[in-house]
Design a protein around this motif. Structure first.
Motif, mmCIF file in Angstrom:
data_model
loop_
_atom_site.group_PDB
_atom_site.id
_atom_site.type_symbol
_atom_site.label_atom_id
_atom_site.label_comp_id
_atom_site.label_asym_id
_atom_site.label_seq_id
_atom_site.Cartn_x
_atom_site.Cartn_y
_atom_site.Cartn_z
ATOM 1 N N THR A 232 0.865 -1.094 -0.063
ATOM 2 C CA THR A 232 -0.057 -0.127 -0.150
ATOM 3 C C THR A 232 0.930 1.209 -0.102
ATOM 4 O O THR A 232 1.987 1.233 0.345
ATOM 5 C CB THR A 232 -0.875 0.063 1.359
ATOM 6 O OG1 THR A 232 -0.246 0.205 2.339
ATOM 7 C CG2 THR A 232 -1.863 -1.175 1.389
ATOM 8 N N ALA A 253 0.820 1.193 -7.783
ATOM 9 C CA ALA A 253 -0.029 -0.268 -7.471
ATOM 10 C C ALA A 253 0.303 -1.328 -8.081
ATOM 11 O O ALA A 253 0.511 -2.417 -7.677
ATOM 12 C CB ALA A 253 -1.351 0.426 -7.575
ATOM 13 N N LYS A 256 3.594 -3.068 -7.056
ATOM 14 C CA LYS A 256 3.496 -3.662 -5.715
ATOM 15 C C LYS A 256 2.934 -4.896 -5.913
ATOM 16 O O LYS A 256 3.142 -5.958 -5.549
ATOM 17 C CB LYS A 256 2.828 -2.589 -4.987
ATOM 18 C CG LYS A 256 3.661 -1.577 -4.305
ATOM 19 C CD LYS A 256 2.480 -0.801 -3.244
ATOM 20 C CE LYS A 256 3.454 0.309 -2.771
ATOM 21 N NZ LYS A 256 4.548 0.066 -1.918
ATOM 22 N N GLY A 263 -1.566 -4.431 -4.892
ATOM 23 C CA GLY A 263 -1.345 -3.211 -4.630
ATOM 24 C C GLY A 263 -2.312 -2.222 -4.596
ATOM 25 O O GLY A 263 -3.100 -2.217 -5.426
ATOM 26 N N PHE A 264 -2.169 -1.413 -3.502
ATOM 27 C CA PHE A 264 -3.388 -0.220 -3.476
ATOM 28 C C PHE A 264 -2.756 0.914 -2.945
ATOM 29 O O PHE A 264 -1.775 1.166 -2.131
ATOM 30 C CB PHE A 264 -4.465 -0.787 -2.424
ATOM 31 C CG PHE A 264 -5.468 0.395 -2.221
ATOM 32 C CD1 PHE A 264 -6.548 0.346 -2.954
ATOM 33 C CD2 PHE A 264 -5.346 1.427 -1.175
ATOM 34 C CE1 PHE A 264 -7.494 1.245 -2.730
ATOM 35 C CE2 PHE A 264 -6.296 2.301 -0.991
ATOM 36 C CZ PHE A 264 -7.346 2.329 -1.851
ATOM 37 N N VAL A 265 -3.048 1.979 -3.644
ATOM 38 C CA VAL A 265 -2.349 3.303 -3.682
ATOM 39 C C VAL A 265 -3.513 4.234 -3.597
ATOM 40 O O VAL A 265 -4.430 4.534 -4.539
ATOM 41 C CB VAL A 265 -1.533 3.553 -4.798
ATOM 42 C CG1 VAL A 265 -0.969 5.109 -4.677
ATOM 43 C CG2 VAL A 265 -0.055 2.491 -4.646
ATOM 44 N N TYR A 437 -8.031 6.733 -5.995
ATOM 45 C CA TYR A 437 -7.589 5.579 -5.475
ATOM 46 C C TYR A 437 -7.130 4.470 -6.544
ATOM 47 O O TYR A 437 -7.904 4.526 -7.515
ATOM 48 C CB TYR A 437 -8.251 4.828 -4.540
ATOM 49 C CG TYR A 437 -9.735 4.470 -4.759
ATOM 50 C CD1 TYR A 437 -10.218 3.317 -5.537
ATOM 51 C CD2 TYR A 437 -10.720 5.508 -4.984
ATOM 52 C CE1 TYR A 437 -11.724 3.237 -5.795
ATOM 53 C CE2 TYR A 437 -12.126 5.445 -5.204
ATOM 54 C CZ TYR A 437 -12.516 4.154 -5.991
ATOM 55 O OH TYR A 437 -13.690 3.977 -6.193
ATOM 56 N N LEU A 439 -6.086 0.246 -7.222
ATOM 57 C CA LEU A 439 -5.975 -1.323 -6.945
ATOM 58 C C LEU A 439 -5.517 -1.917 -8.021
ATOM 59 O O LEU A 439 -6.169 -2.070 -9.216
ATOM 60 C CB LEU A 439 -7.357 -1.689 -6.338
ATOM 61 C CG LEU A 439 -7.264 -3.135 -5.898
ATOM 62 C CD1 LEU A 439 -6.355 -3.269 -4.729
ATOM 63 C CD2 LEU A 439 -8.486 -3.731 -5.657
#
Length: 526
Positions: A232, A253, A256, A263-265, A437, A439
């Motif tokens: 994250t 994201a 990751k 991955g979450f940003v 956001y 994902l």
């Protein structure tokens, strides 16, 4: 006149007006024995509001049936008479929706209304909805007139490479570094490639250039990492251009996800980031499922409300497929979004009735007035499903709220008037710190990518191959397919048509921004 048709019993529609005595005469000639003018729903004299019940769960509001006073005065007598005929026929035959004579006469009237309205259902959508929902009458709009097709074909085709280079140069005149200017231009031109005209070249000046001119959008700011783990991150865009902040965040994201599976940003203090589908497609191109969303200046009123509290808040998913294109659903959580209304303004069109409601509860069509009042908080967009819960408006309202929460809760972001872009008391412009956001889910972490794509493609092809409506276009699309078709079409034709309104924008930017007149002395359409 205020009335609703909802459940159990049907309104005798004609009695809500001046009870005109009208019928189909010999040879289906339209006869009206009481030509008195209908009362307009915005009439300020005392009105009686009555709710009527009917088995069919839909709602009619008077503003769906009649345009503004100016529009009524300029509409043809034939169209006005046809509307009266239709209302009278429906009102006097509420207990006989399956009567073949009633259905035949109503079909003739609705067909005549389409013809007298230039082949379009625009402005009379609710009448056709009644015909379809209650009487099972399905009518198509006439094909676009040949002269309209010819007018469109006369617009010059400009290559996407040319448009992208032009936009890069415009951004650089504001001090945007070249690499970021290229990213910004690519996001915008990709919208045009996909046929999403509301978010491409048409937004260059009003959303980005004008805001940089006003000092509420900053051309080159650092992207700071506020917090980060293996899977994250929270970023701060520092009011830089969302068109370069968002690709940076989605790539983070994806990186990751490729390393840890997911991955979450989240992003704070960003600005308008273009089409959400661009970021979902970044994920699908890298073998990931992608999800992205953003809040926006308040435009949508909650169900049972009229105050704009929520942005158009797109909810977007991207899923890889073994088709030539991924499944990408990218749509606002309102019936219309502001960019489309801005497009109506550029093209001199009215906004479809039902998409906007003002503080008095009136559903508006005056595009220029709508754009002004949306900024001033005097009008609001309606959520998917519309203002009425009977049509599922609470669902669009709920999804818009989900996107808003994911755009402000992680970020401790502002909402409502805080991102309206204007001080409603002074009218002064101010920054709009938005939240986003992103994902990404790496498919290979769960199953082989080819297997996933095959499974996805098989289902999507089953949808497209399912039984078609005999009254439809003969084809079923899945999300992302229309955009792919448009991409192929425009690639084959060598670019996109640039309408006169956008030609003027390009000329103005060329003439006003330093150094551009020397490079673009003659634009392709000059």
């Amino acid at each position: 006149v205020g009335f609703l048709i909802s459940t159990n019993r049907c309104l005798n529609v004609a009695s809500a007006f001046t009870n005109p005595i009208s019928f189909l005469g010999a040879n289906n000639k339209l006869i009206n024995h009481n030509p008195s003018k209908e009362r307009h729903p915005t009439d300020t004299t005392k009105q009686v509001h009555t709710t009527y019940k009917r088995r069919t769960p839909f709602t009619i509001q008077p503003t769906l049936l009649y345009a503004s006073t100016e529009e009524e005065e300029t509409s043809s007598e034939t169209v006005a008479e046809l509307k009266k005929q239709i209302l009278d026929l429906i009102g006097n035959n509420t207990d006989n929706p399956n009567d073949e004579d009633v259905k035949k006469n109503l079909t003739l009237l609705l067909e005549s209304l389409i013809q007298e309205s230039g082949g379009s259902k625009k402005g009379n959508e609710v009448l056709y909805q009644i015909g379809q929902s209650v009487y099972n009458i399905h009518l198509k709009e006439e094909e676009k007139k040949e002269e309209e097709k010819e007018e469109e074909s006369n617009d010059p085709i400009v290559s996407f490479d040319y448009l992208k280079t032009f936009m890069i140069d415009v951004f650089e005149t504001y001090g945007v570094p070249t690499d970021r200017a290229e990213t910004c231009a690519e996001v915008l031109v990709e919208a045009d490639r996909r046929g999403i005209k509301s978010h491409g070249l048409g937004r260059l000046k009003p959303i980005y250039c004008d805001r940089m001119d006003a000092g509420i959008l900053l051309p080159s700011m650092p992207i700071d990492v506020v917090s980060e783990t293996e899977t994250t991150a929270l970023l701060d865009g520092n009011l830089g251009i969302g068109l370069y902040v968002a690709p940076y965040a989605m790539q983070m994201a994806i990186d990751k996800a490729k390393k840890y599976g997911v991955g979450f940003v989240a992003v704070k203090n960003s600005t308008h980031y273009g089409i959400a589908g661009y970021y979902a497609t970044m994920a699908t191109d890298n073998g990931c499922v992608g999800l992205s969303g953003t809040n926006a200046r308040p435009s949508i009123a909650p169900t049972y409300g009229v105050e704009p509290m929520l942005g158009t808040n797109p909810l977007c998913f991207g899923i890889p497929s073994d088709d030539d294109f991924p499944f990408v659903i990218d749509c606002a959580t309102s019936i219309n979004q502001r960019g489309k209304i801005e497009r109506y303004a550029r093209e001199g069109l009215d906004t479809p009735r039902g998409a906007v409601i003002d503080n008095d509860g009136i559903q508006r069509t005056d595009t220029e007035g709508i754009l002004r009042d949306l900024v001033l908080g005097k009008a609001a967009l309606t959520p998917l499903g519309g203002a009425d819960p009977e049509l599922g408006g609470y669902k669009g309202y709920g999804w818009a709220t989900v996107v808003e929460l994911l755009s402000i809760a992680f970020q401790s972001g502002v909402f409502g008037e805080g991102i309206s872009g204007v001080d409603r008391e002074t009218g002064e412009k101010r920054p709009m710190p938005l939240g986003h956001y992103f994902l990404a889910i790496d498919i290979e972490a769960l199953t082989p990518l080819d297997t996933f794509k095959k499974n996805t493609g098989e289902f999507l092809r089953a949808l497209r191959g399912s039984k078609k409506s005999p009254l439809g276009p003969g084809r079923i699309w899945t999300a992302g397919e229309m955009e792919y078709d448009e991409f192929v079409k425009q690639t084959d034709q060598g670019g996109m048509f640039v309408p006169p309104s956008l030609q003027s924008v390009m000329k103005d930017l060329r003439d006003q921004r330093p150094g551009l007149k020397e490079k673009y002395g003659k634009l392709p359409f000059e």
